[in-house]
Design a protein around this motif. Structure first.
Motif, PDB file in Angstrom:
ATOM      1  N   ASP A 225       0.837  -1.199   0.000  1.00  0.00           N
ATOM      2  CA  ASP A 225       0.000   0.000   0.000  1.00  0.00           C
ATOM      3  C   ASP A 225       0.874   1.251   0.000  1.00  0.00           C
ATOM      4  O   ASP A 225       1.575   1.523   0.980  1.00  0.00           O
ATOM      5  CB  ASP A 225      -0.919  -0.010   1.223  1.00  0.00           C
ATOM      6  N   PRO A 226       0.816   2.055  -1.072  1.00  0.00           N
ATOM      7  CA  PRO A 226       1.639   3.262  -1.138  1.00  0.00           C
ATOM      8  C   PRO A 226       1.178   4.351  -0.173  1.00  0.00           C
ATOM      9  O   PRO A 226       1.889   5.334   0.032  1.00  0.00           O
ATOM     10  CB  PRO A 226       1.481   3.714  -2.593  1.00  0.00           C
ATOM     11  N   GLU A 227       0.007   4.174   0.425  1.00  0.00           N
ATOM     12  CA  GLU A 227      -0.494   5.150   1.390  1.00  0.00           C
ATOM     13  C   GLU A 227      -0.057   4.825   2.819  1.00  0.00           C
ATOM     14  O   GLU A 227      -0.210   5.636   3.719  1.00  0.00           O
ATOM     15  CB  GLU A 227      -2.018   5.242   1.294  1.00  0.00           C
ATOM     16  N   HIS A 228       0.489   3.639   3.029  1.00  0.00           N
ATOM     17  CA  HIS A 228       1.005   3.224   4.335  1.00  0.00           C
ATOM     18  C   HIS A 228       2.402   3.846   4.497  1.00  0.00           C
ATOM     19  O   HIS A 228       3.139   3.982   3.517  1.00  0.00           O
ATOM     20  CB  HIS A 228       1.080   1.692   4.375  1.00  0.00           C
ATOM     21  N   PRO A 229       2.806   4.215   5.718  1.00  0.00           N
ATOM     22  CA  PRO A 229       4.149   4.807   5.898  1.00  0.00           C
ATOM     23  C   PRO A 229       5.284   3.951   5.322  1.00  0.00           C
ATOM     24  O   PRO A 229       6.182   4.475   4.660  1.00  0.00           O
ATOM     25  CB  PRO A 229       4.274   4.962   7.418  1.00  0.00           C
ATOM     26  N   LEU A 230       5.258   2.642   5.547  1.00  0.00           N
ATOM     27  CA  LEU A 230       6.290   1.774   4.970  1.00  0.00           C
ATOM     28  C   LEU A 230       6.162   1.689   3.450  1.00  0.00           C
ATOM     29  O   LEU A 230       7.155   1.546   2.738  1.00  0.00           O
ATOM     30  CB  LEU A 230       6.230   0.378   5.585  1.00  0.00           C
ATOM     31  N   GLY A 231       4.937   1.797   2.975  1.00  0.00           N
ATOM     32  CA  GLY A 231       4.711   1.789   1.536  1.00  0.00           C
ATOM     33  C   GLY A 231       5.328   2.999   0.862  1.00  0.00           C
ATOM     34  O   GLY A 231       5.897   2.892  -0.228  1.00  0.00           O
ATOM     35  N   ARG A 232       5.230   4.150   1.505  1.00  0.00           N
ATOM     36  CA  ARG A 232       5.848   5.358   0.945  1.00  0.00           C
ATOM     37  C   ARG A 232       7.366   5.184   0.847  1.00  0.00           C
ATOM     38  O   ARG A 232       7.985   5.607  -0.131  1.00  0.00           O
ATOM     39  CB  ARG A 232       5.474   6.581   1.783  1.00  0.00           C
ATOM     40  N   LEU A 233       7.959   4.540   1.848  1.00  0.00           N
ATOM     41  CA  LEU A 233       9.408   4.271   1.799  1.00  0.00           C
ATOM     42  C   LEU A 233       9.755   3.305   0.665  1.00  0.00           C
ATOM     43  O   LEU A 233      10.759   3.485  -0.030  1.00  0.00           O
ATOM     44  CB  LEU A 233       9.890   3.699   3.130  1.00  0.00           C
ATOM     45  N   LEU A 234       8.942   2.272   0.495  1.00  0.00           N
ATOM     46  CA  LEU A 234       9.176   1.301  -0.578  1.00  0.00           C
ATOM     47  C   LEU A 234       9.095   1.978  -1.945  1.00  0.00           C
ATOM     48  O   LEU A 234       9.943   1.743  -2.815  1.00  0.00           O
ATOM     49  CB  LEU A 234       8.183   0.147  -0.490  1.00  0.00           C
TER      50      LEU A 234
ATOM     51  N   ALA B 168      10.408   1.333 -12.563  1.00  0.00           N
ATOM     52  CA  ALA B 168       9.233   2.054 -13.064  1.00  0.00           C
ATOM     53  C   ALA B 168       7.971   1.643 -12.299  1.00  0.00           C
ATOM     54  O   ALA B 168       6.869   1.724 -12.825  1.00  0.00           O
ATOM     55  CB  ALA B 168       9.065   1.783 -14.551  1.00  0.00           C
ATOM     56  N   SER B 169       8.115   1.219 -11.074  1.00  0.00           N
ATOM     57  CA  SER B 169       7.012   0.708 -10.251  1.00  0.00           C
ATOM     58  C   SER B 169       5.871   1.710 -10.140  1.00  0.00           C
ATOM     59  O   SER B 169       6.092   2.898  -9.972  1.00  0.00           O
ATOM     60  CB  SER B 169       7.508   0.393  -8.843  1.00  0.00           C
ATOM     61  N   ARG B 170       4.640   1.173 -10.223  1.00  0.00           N
ATOM     62  CA  ARG B 170       3.427   1.976 -10.014  1.00  0.00           C
ATOM     63  C   ARG B 170       2.542   1.213  -9.042  1.00  0.00           C
ATOM     64  O   ARG B 170       2.083   0.117  -9.329  1.00  0.00           O
ATOM     65  CB  ARG B 170       2.694   2.208 -11.331  1.00  0.00           C
ATOM     66  N   PHE B 171       2.334   1.812  -7.896  1.00  0.00           N
ATOM     67  CA  PHE B 171       1.585   1.177  -6.810  1.00  0.00           C
ATOM     68  C   PHE B 171       0.149   1.701  -6.763  1.00  0.00           C
ATOM     69  O   PHE B 171      -0.110   2.835  -7.164  1.00  0.00           O
ATOM     70  CB  PHE B 171       2.261   1.475  -5.472  1.00  0.00           C
ATOM     71  N   HIS B 172      -0.751   0.876  -6.215  1.00  0.00           N
ATOM     72  CA  HIS B 172      -2.157   1.244  -6.041  1.00  0.00           C
ATOM     73  C   HIS B 172      -2.571   0.977  -4.600  1.00  0.00           C
ATOM     74  O   HIS B 172      -2.124  -0.004  -4.001  1.00  0.00           O
ATOM     75  CB  HIS B 172      -3.056   0.404  -6.952  1.00  0.00           C
ATOM     76  N   SER B 173      -3.460   1.796  -4.103  1.00  0.00           N
ATOM     77  CA  SER B 173      -4.057   1.517  -2.791  1.00  0.00           C
ATOM     78  C   SER B 173      -4.980   0.306  -2.952  1.00  0.00           C
ATOM     79  O   SER B 173      -5.392  -0.028  -4.075  1.00  0.00           O
ATOM     80  CB  SER B 173      -4.861   2.729  -2.314  1.00  0.00           C
ATOM     81  N   PRO B 174      -5.324  -0.353  -1.848  1.00  0.00           N
ATOM     82  CA  PRO B 174      -6.250  -1.491  -1.951  1.00  0.00           C
ATOM     83  C   PRO B 174      -7.569  -1.099  -2.625  1.00  0.00           C
ATOM     84  O   PRO B 174      -8.082  -1.836  -3.468  1.00  0.00           O
ATOM     85  CB  PRO B 174      -6.475  -1.917  -0.495  1.00  0.00           C
ATOM     86  N   ARG B 175      -8.103   0.058  -2.271  1.00  0.00           N
ATOM     87  CA  ARG B 175      -9.375   0.517  -2.838  1.00  0.00           C
ATOM     88  C   ARG B 175      -9.250   0.715  -4.350  1.00  0.00           C
ATOM     89  O   ARG B 175     -10.108   0.294  -5.119  1.00  0.00           O
ATOM     90  CB  ARG B 175      -9.807   1.809  -2.141  1.00  0.00           C
ATOM     91  N   ALA B 176      -8.155   1.344  -4.793  1.00  0.00           N
ATOM     92  CA  ALA B 176      -7.962   1.592  -6.224  1.00  0.00           C
ATOM     93  C   ALA B 176      -7.778   0.280  -6.991  1.00  0.00           C
ATOM     94  O   ALA B 176      -8.310   0.118  -8.095  1.00  0.00           O
ATOM     95  CB  ALA B 176      -6.772   2.514  -6.438  1.00  0.00           C
ATOM     96  N   LEU B 177      -7.030  -0.657  -6.416  1.00  0.00           N
ATOM     97  CA  LEU B 177      -6.832  -1.938  -7.091  1.00  0.00           C
ATOM     98  C   LEU B 177      -8.149  -2.702  -7.180  1.00  0.00           C
ATOM     99  O   LEU B 177      -8.463  -3.291  -8.219  1.00  0.00           O
ATOM    100  CB  LEU B 177      -5.768  -2.772  -6.380  1.00  0.00           C
TER     101      LEU B 177
END
Length: 191
Positions: free
Chosen positions: A136-145, A155-164
């Protein structure tokens, strides 16, 4: 657009990958697979790399699908798994020919998310299940990842659970967020 995504990176790190990555959780994957409304005899582990997730599962006939030849050679040679070189946006399988698909810690590396979901819907039989484990890119650890992967040039593109989950619905799945946190699970049952 289809393409190689972060394949070159994974080809380079293939010999070290399993030494630095923790094993996949077979329990979490099995909990996601339990949402299928049909029996699971054939499973594809898309973006399955070295077979880390496939090795955590038991039961069905599992094929690892990955565009990285280096990672796929580890799935075949080290783990003895069946493997197919392939693009998640153009899966080399017939329509409605599999019962389940897992994409574990890999969806964000795929170059065309919509094409990958359309292909998953195409090859899954009705009642089959797609299980996506992601970060989850919205989680603090996700932002670090996210920052770390971009620093490595991915070129990673992450989605929140809701968006996925919304993307799965658009692709013809009945989606459910079954686990939240830094690592989350979204399940889609093929209509």
């Amino acid at each position: 657009m289809h393409g190689v995504g972060d394949v070159r990176f994974f080809d380079r790190v293939a010999p070290l990958y399993d030494r630095v990555m923790p094993p996949a959780s077979g329990e979490k994957l099995a909990a996601g697979l339990d949402h299928a409304t049909r029996s699971i005899d054939r499973l594809l582990d898309v973006g399955g790399g070295s077979g880390r997730a496939a090795a955590a599962l038991t039961g069905p006939d599992i094929t690892v699908v990955d565009a990285s030849v280096g990672m796929l050679s580890r799935a075949r040679g080290v783990r003895g798994l069946s493997g197919v070189a392939g693009d998640a946006g153009r899966l080399p399988f017939r329509d409605a020919s599999v019962d389940a698909i897992t994409i574990v810690d890999a969806f964000h590396h795929l170059p065309d998310h919509a094409a990958a979901l359309r292909e998953a819907a195409r090859v899954l039989a009705p009642g089959g299940v797609l299980v996506v484990r992601e970060f989850d890119p919205e989680h603090p650890l996700g932002r670090l990842l996210v920052a770390g992967e971009h620093a490595f040039g991915m070129a990673s593109r992450f989605h929140s659970p809701r968006a996925l989950a919304a993307s799965l619905a658009d692709a013809g799945f009945d989606p459910r967020v079954v686990e939240r946190g830094f690592g989350y699970t979204v399940v889609g049952v093929r209509r």
